[in-house]
Design a protein around this motif. Structure first.
Motif, short mmCIF file in Angstrom:
data_model
loop_
_atom_site.label_atom_id
_atom_site.label_comp_id
_atom_site.label_asym_id
_atom_site.label_seq_id
_atom_site.Cartn_x
_atom_site.Cartn_y
_atom_site.Cartn_z
N PRO A 146 0.80 -1.23 0.00
CA PRO A 146 0.00 0.00 0.00
C PRO A 146 0.83 1.29 0.00
N ASP A 147 2.08 1.21 0.47
CA ASP A 147 2.92 2.41 0.48
C ASP A 147 3.60 2.66 -0.87
N GLY A 148 3.32 1.79 -1.88
CA GLY A 148 3.84 2.01 -3.22
C GLY A 148 5.16 1.32 -3.53
N VAL A 149 5.68 0.53 -2.60
CA VAL A 149 6.94 -0.18 -2.84
C VAL A 149 6.64 -1.47 -3.59
N CYS A 150 7.45 -1.75 -4.60
CA CYS A 150 7.28 -2.94 -5.44
C CYS A 150 8.31 -3.99 -5.01
N HIS A 151 7.82 -5.19 -4.67
CA HIS A 151 8.68 -6.30 -4.25
C HIS A 151 8.66 -7.35 -5.35
N LEU A 152 9.84 -7.68 -5.88
CA LEU A 152 9.96 -8.69 -6.94
C LEU A 152 10.66 -9.92 -6.39
N TYR A 153 10.15 -11.11 -6.73
CA TYR A 153 10.73 -12.38 -6.30
C TYR A 153 10.89 -13.27 -7.53
N TRP A 154 12.09 -13.78 -7.77
CA TRP A 154 12.32 -14.67 -8.91
C TRP A 154 13.59 -15.47 -8.69
N GLY A 155 13.54 -16.73 -9.05
CA GLY A 155 14.73 -17.59 -9.01
C GLY A 155 15.51 -17.54 -7.71
N GLY A 156 14.85 -17.50 -6.58
CA GLY A 156 15.55 -17.44 -5.30
C GLY A 156 16.08 -16.06 -4.96
N ARG A 157 15.78 -15.08 -5.78
CA ARG A 157 16.22 -13.71 -5.55
C ARG A 157 15.03 -12.84 -5.16
N ALA A 158 15.32 -11.74 -4.53
CA ALA A 158 14.29 -10.79 -4.16
C ALA A 158 14.88 -9.39 -4.23
N VAL A 159 14.04 -8.44 -4.64
CA VAL A 159 14.49 -7.05 -4.69
C VAL A 159 13.29 -6.16 -4.35
N LYS A 160 13.59 -5.04 -3.72
CA LYS A 160 12.57 -4.07 -3.36
C LYS A 160 12.86 -2.79 -4.13
N LEU A 161 11.86 -2.27 -4.85
CA LEU A 161 12.02 -1.06 -5.65
C LEU A 161 11.09 0.03 -5.14
N GLY A 162 11.61 1.21 -5.04
CA GLY A 162 10.78 2.33 -4.64
C GLY A 162 11.05 2.76 -3.20
N VAL A 163 10.47 3.86 -2.87
CA VAL A 163 10.58 4.44 -1.54
C VAL A 163 9.17 4.54 -0.99
N PRO A 164 8.96 4.11 0.24
CA PRO A 164 7.61 4.22 0.79
C PRO A 164 7.07 5.64 0.71
N ALA A 165 5.83 5.74 0.31
CA ALA A 165 5.16 7.05 0.22
C ALA A 165 4.97 7.59 1.62
N THR A 166 5.13 8.88 1.77
CA THR A 166 4.92 9.50 3.08
C THR A 166 3.45 9.86 3.23
N GLN A 167 2.97 9.76 4.44
CA GLN A 167 1.58 10.08 4.72
C GLN A 167 1.45 11.59 4.94
N PRO A 168 0.33 12.18 4.43
CA PRO A 168 0.15 13.64 4.62
C PRO A 168 -0.10 14.00 6.06
#
Length: 59
Positions: free
Chosen positions: A37-59
């Motif tokens: 929900p904070d806009g961070v994209c989590h990718l999982y493939w072939g035993g690997r994982a990566v997190k892309l993006g920065v959590p959105a700040t709340q107003p």
């Protein structure tokens, strides 16, 4: 383009391009993706994982 940190964009692009050349497919083909929900994209493939993006700040 200015870059800093341990992983440089050009190096990641070269790695992806090498995978396309040697394996005939993009390394992320078939990856599972979860977007939190904070806009961070989590990718999982072939035993690997990566997190892309920065959590959105709340107003």
């Amino acid at each position: 383009m200015h870059q800093s940190g341990g992983r440089r964009l050009r190096e990641e692009l070269e790695r992806i391009r090498d995978g396309l050349s040697t394996e005939g497919a993009l390394p992320l083909f078939g990856a599972r993706v979860r977007i939190t929900p904070d806009g961070v994209c989590h990718l999982y493939w072939g035993g690997r994982a990566v997190k892309l993006g920065v959590p959105a700040t709340q107003p």
